[in-house]
Motif scaffolding. Structure first.
Motif, PDB file in Angstrom:
ATOM      1  N   UNK A   1      47.619  71.693  92.198  1.00  0.00           N
ATOM      2  CA  UNK A   1      47.518  72.202  93.568  1.00  0.00           C
ATOM      3  C   UNK A   1      47.463  71.084  94.602  1.00  0.00           C
ATOM      4  N   UNK A   2      46.609  70.097  94.407  1.00  0.00           N
ATOM      5  CA  UNK A   2      46.455  69.023  95.396  1.00  0.00           C
ATOM      6  C   UNK A   2      45.788  67.816  94.751  1.00  0.00           C
ATOM      7  N   UNK A   3      45.846  66.695  95.471  1.00  0.00           N
ATOM      8  CA  UNK A   3      45.204  65.466  95.002  1.00  0.00           C
ATOM      9  C   UNK A   3      44.350  64.895  96.120  1.00  0.00           C
ATOM     10  N   UNK A   4      43.108  64.577  95.808  1.00  0.00           N
ATOM     11  CA  UNK A   4      42.220  63.869  96.737  1.00  0.00           C
ATOM     12  C   UNK A   4      41.968  62.478  96.162  1.00  0.00           C
ATOM     13  N   UNK A   5      41.917  61.482  97.010  1.00  0.00           N
ATOM     14  CA  UNK A   5      41.652  60.129  96.510  1.00  0.00           C
ATOM     15  C   UNK A   5      40.541  59.477  97.317  1.00  0.00           C
ATOM     16  N   UNK A   6      39.840  58.540  96.684  1.00  0.00           N
ATOM     17  CA  UNK A   6      38.671  57.894  97.288  1.00  0.00           C
ATOM     18  C   UNK A   6      38.680  56.401  96.960  1.00  0.00           C
ATOM     19  N   UNK A   7      38.007  55.640  97.804  1.00  0.00           N
ATOM     20  CA  UNK A   7      37.861  54.207  97.541  1.00  0.00           C
ATOM     21  C   UNK A   7      36.533  53.729  98.083  1.00  0.00           C
ATOM     22  N   UNK A   8      35.845  52.921  97.295  1.00  0.00           N
ATOM     23  CA  UNK A   8      34.636  52.228  97.738  1.00  0.00           C
ATOM     24  C   UNK A   8      34.819  50.769  97.313  1.00  0.00           C
ATOM     25  N   UNK A   9      33.882  49.896  97.669  1.00  0.00           N
ATOM     26  CA  UNK A   9      34.038  48.505  97.225  1.00  0.00           C
ATOM     27  C   UNK A   9      34.137  48.335  95.715  1.00  0.00           C
ATOM     28  N   UNK A  10      33.623  49.286  94.950  1.00  0.00           N
ATOM     29  CA  UNK A  10      33.554  49.081  93.503  1.00  0.00           C
ATOM     30  C   UNK A  10      34.371  50.086  92.695  1.00  0.00           C
ATOM     31  N   UNK A  11      35.124  50.969  93.379  1.00  0.00           N
ATOM     32  CA  UNK A  11      35.842  51.977  92.597  1.00  0.00           C
ATOM     33  C   UNK A  11      36.992  52.596  93.379  1.00  0.00           C
ATOM     34  N   UNK A  12      38.042  52.943  92.633  1.00  0.00           N
ATOM     35  CA  UNK A  12      39.108  53.811  93.114  1.00  0.00           C
ATOM     36  C   UNK A  12      38.997  55.098  92.320  1.00  0.00           C
ATOM     37  N   UNK A  13      39.164  56.214  92.988  1.00  0.00           N
ATOM     38  CA  UNK A  13      39.034  57.479  92.269  1.00  0.00           C
ATOM     39  C   UNK A  13      39.985  58.504  92.853  1.00  0.00           C
ATOM     40  N   UNK A  14      40.342  59.464  92.018  1.00  0.00           N
ATOM     41  CA  UNK A  14      41.102  60.610  92.518  1.00  0.00           C
ATOM     42  C   UNK A  14      40.693  61.859  91.762  1.00  0.00           C
ATOM     43  N   UNK A  15      40.858  62.991  92.433  1.00  0.00           N
ATOM     44  CA  UNK A  15      40.621  64.303  91.830  1.00  0.00           C
ATOM     45  C   UNK A  15      41.894  65.114  92.006  1.00  0.00           C
TER      46      UNK A  15
END
Length: 738
Positions: free
Chosen positions: A42-56
């Protein structure tokens, strides 16, 4: 039934400037891979912090879409070896192939291969591995024992952990010896221990409970609101900075804005120096007081929620900023001890470009050109800063008969000092301050305010949206500086090619155009560039041309070089004008139509023509006249007819009424249009040409151009040539699209 997939790639600290791009790149890579593998989501969300890249990935299907693939094989009567080879490539047996008529009396074999759906977990694991191995970081590294091989994984910083969950089930992935799991870590200080993630649904909130805000937009909002509130509480106003906002959000996982102070004595340093010191060195926001001036306050962003409310953090940051500001004040005070005049000899040791001499050489050329621009009346107090309606009017404060010499002196003086700050300690520390700090030094050393302003602003406009100077001295120096740059690099055949523009000549040309239109500067841009080129003296002629052949041959080559040079630079400005005017909604073909007339490089007048032309060709009269013109031009081209320049001639026969009507319309329109063009009333010229619309339509409807009578044919072709020439006094309509 669908489920959500979580992927987290945890590493050592990712540079703040890379995080936003990395976040979007990860989502794009993953989306492209899932679509290529036919796994619906359906969709993709992505995130970033100093210590991680992430997606759902939301709403992942259980399996990929089943598909049927057809492959065309050999003919049914082909040799057995060909058929066996086809069977091996498809993995089928002979009885599984389908024979179909080929439309020629024979049959062709087809393989129909059923591709069953693949479970989502396998596809997601493949997509994750693909994304990690194909990720394009601006800078990356290898680490550990495996780093001795060029085949080892490259990542921005050492990769430390992978979380991969589809629903609440682990998706097995192994990359560079790191196996996926369900465990990650929280905030480095508030919650350094291990966290077990249940699924994508609890990822964001579970990390928030452990003092990690994974959404960069949320962190930016916290910093923006918190910084404003901290400043407001102190009776101040935050000076907003979007770039700094992104940087602070990229440095923190749990941002806490805190207000600090610095000694008000530092305010004796120019405010731009303080702001740049705080921003570049420390990533601090600065504040303005009730009077709008810079206040002795800053806002830093902590990465922890300190038990003392951040008092110790603020104290430490105040000490660091004080040391930085002390350095800045030292540079400022030291620089002020040496006059800009005395710094000029040092410019002889700085190479502007190996083919164009030193910065001192450039300064000398720019100073002479700035003076010339004033003495020739191109830049005057009456014109600089004038609107289109007021161009050419005298300024009540500076009569046209007075002040030219004074203005020329100031322009030359400003140009000779404009680059001196390049050898100051302050610009050595902060290159961004060149020009600006020179203006401060000039003012402090007693230079005329107009000279100081010109030194400060002579690089402007630097880019789109930047302030365009209007003060006469500044306009003269800024224009001369940019014309010299363009003329010099074109002279040495170092012009932009394709997407490459290492010397920012396109930006310089756009700045020249902005100065011209903002200040309604009248004159031949080609003439200005020729004057700029002459400033290079002997450098203006390539050595190989100067040494070749006889004197006559050498002169011919020099003249040829000059023609090519001017053609190239004019074409370059025409292209830049199209770019600049595109956002204003001006059509590029209309600019071409006016440029095609040749000899028109007064860009203010040219653009006025273009605006009038654009207004005209969108009317019904304009569209019909354009159609009539193109029909006439096509006939003339087909007949290879130039006539006698399309002038009016006595007829040896009685013209048809429609023919006579066109003759009378031209007799009336030509002088009216010519007079209107002479006084630069291009709307009036278009209105005169509009009267040709009905007669030309009637002419083509009733009159046979290629009459059997040669006198009639010649006269009518001449009449069309006359009509074409009348239109060409305004623009070359053959360049207009439509």
């Amino acid at each position: 039934m669908t489920e959500d997939f979580l992927l987290e790639l945890r590493s050592e600290e990712i540079p703040a400037r890379m995080q936003e791009r990395a976040r979007t790149d990860l989502a794009a890579l993953f989306e492209a891979r899932l679509k290529a593998l036919n796994l619906a989501f359906e969709s993709i969300e992505s995130f970033a912090t100093p210590r991680r890249l992430a997606l759902i990935v939301r709403g992942v299907a259980e399996t990929t879409t089943a598909a049927t693939e057809e492959r065309k094989g050999p003919r049914a009567d082909a040799p057995d070896a060909a058929i066996q080879g086809f069977l091996r490539s498809t993995g089928l047996t002979r009885d599984q192939l389908v024979a179909r008529d080929d439309g020629k009396g024979g049959q062709v074999l087809f393989a129909v291969i059923e591709r069953p759906g693949i479970v989502a977990g396998s596809v997601l694991a493949s997509a994750a591995s693909h994304a990690i191995h194909n990720f394009a970081w601006p800078k990356s590294m290898r680490w550990g024992a495996a780093s001795s091989s060029t085949e080892s994984l490259r990542w921005v910083r050492p990769l430390q952990g992978i979380v991969a969950l589809l629903g609440d089930k682990l998706v097995p992935i192994e990359v560079a010896g790191i196996q996926s799991g369900a465990q990650t870590v929280g905030h480095r200080f508030h919650h350094p221990g291990v966290i077990t993630i249940g699924s994508a649904n609890d990822y964001v909130e579970k990390l928030r409970a452990c003092h990690v805000i994974v959404d960069g937009a949320e962190r930016r909002a916290i910093i923006a609101i918190g910084a404003k509130m901290a400043a407001k509480k102190a009776g101040l106003t935050l000076i907003e900075d979007e770039g700094l906002l992104f940087e602070n959000a990229g440095l923190t996982e749990w941002p806490v804005p805190l207000l600090g102070r610095f000694d008000s004595e530092f305010l004796s340093v120019p405010p731009e120096v303080i702001q740049l010191t705080a921003r570049v060195n420390q990533k601090y926001f600065v504040c303005a007081g009730p009077d709008g001036k810079l206040a002795n306050a800053f806002v830093c962003t902590a990465n922890i929620d300190a038990s003392d409310g951040g008092a110790k953090i603020v104290e430490g940051n105040q000490k660091v900023l004080a040391a930085r500001l002390s350095d800045a004040r030292f540079f400022y005070d030291t620089d002020l001890k040496t006059r800009l005049d005395d710094l000029r000899p040092k410019l002889e040791k700085i190479v502007f470009h190996e083919k164009l001499g030193t910065v001192a050489d450039k300064v000398d050329r720019v100073a002479k050109l700035a003076r010339w621009l004033v003495e020739e009346g191109i830049v005057t107090p009456a014109k600089a800063g004038a609107s289109g309606d007021g161009a050419g009017q005298e300024s009540p404060e500076t009569p046209a008969s007075a002040g030219v010499t004074e203005l020329a002196d100031m322009a030359e003086r400003a140009a000779r000092l404009a680059k001196a700050d390049l050898v100051t300690g302050m610009v050595g520390e902060f290159p961004e301050l060149q020009g600006l700090i020179g203006g401060y030094y000039a003012a402090a050393q007693g230079e005329d305010p107009q000279v100081a302003e010109a030194i400060r602003d002579h690089y402007k406009p630097v880019g789109q949206g930047d302030e365009v100077p209007t003060a006469p001295v500044t306009v003269a120096v800024s224009l001369a500086d940019k014309l010299d740059t363009i003329a010099g690099f074109f002279m040495k055949d170092l012009k932009p090619t394709g997407s490459k523009d290492p010397f920012a000549l396109r930006r310089a040309a756009l700045a020249v155009l902005a100065l011209i239109f903002q200040n309604q500067l009248r004159g031949s841009v080609g003439g200005w560039l020729a004057e700029a080129r002459h400033g290079f003296g002997a450098q203006g002629i390539a050595d190989e041309r100067a040494e070749l052949g006889t004197t006559t041959l050498r002169e011919e080559l020099v003249q040829q070089f000059a023609r090519i040079y001017m053609r190239d630079v004019r074409d370059f400005f025409a292209d830049r004008l199209k770019v600049q005017q595109k956002e204003a909604g001006v059509r590029h073909d209309l600019i071409d139509a006016v440029f095609a007339l040749g000899g028109e490089d007064d860009l203010v007048r040219l653009l006025a023509r273009v605006h009038a032309l654009q207004a005209f060709v969108t009317t019904e009269d304009g569209k019909n006249l354009l159609a009539g013109y193109k029909r006439a031009a096509n006939i003339l081209k087909k007949e290879d007819w130039t006539g006698e320049t399309g002038t009016k001639k006595e007829l040896s026969y009685t013209p048809l009424p429609e023919e006579q009507s066109l003759i009378q319309a031209l007799d009336s329109a030509e002088p009216i249009a010519a007079a209107a063009i002479e006084r630069e009333d291009f709307e009036g010229a278009m209105a005169a040409l509009a009267t040709l619309r009905a007669p030309i339509d009637a002419f083509f409807e009733k009159v046979t151009v290629n009459d059997a009578d040669p006198d009639k044919r010649e006269a009518r072709l001449d009449l069309l040539a006359r009509m074409r020439n009348a239109v060409h006094k305004v623009a070359d309509f053959s360049k207009i699209e439509g």
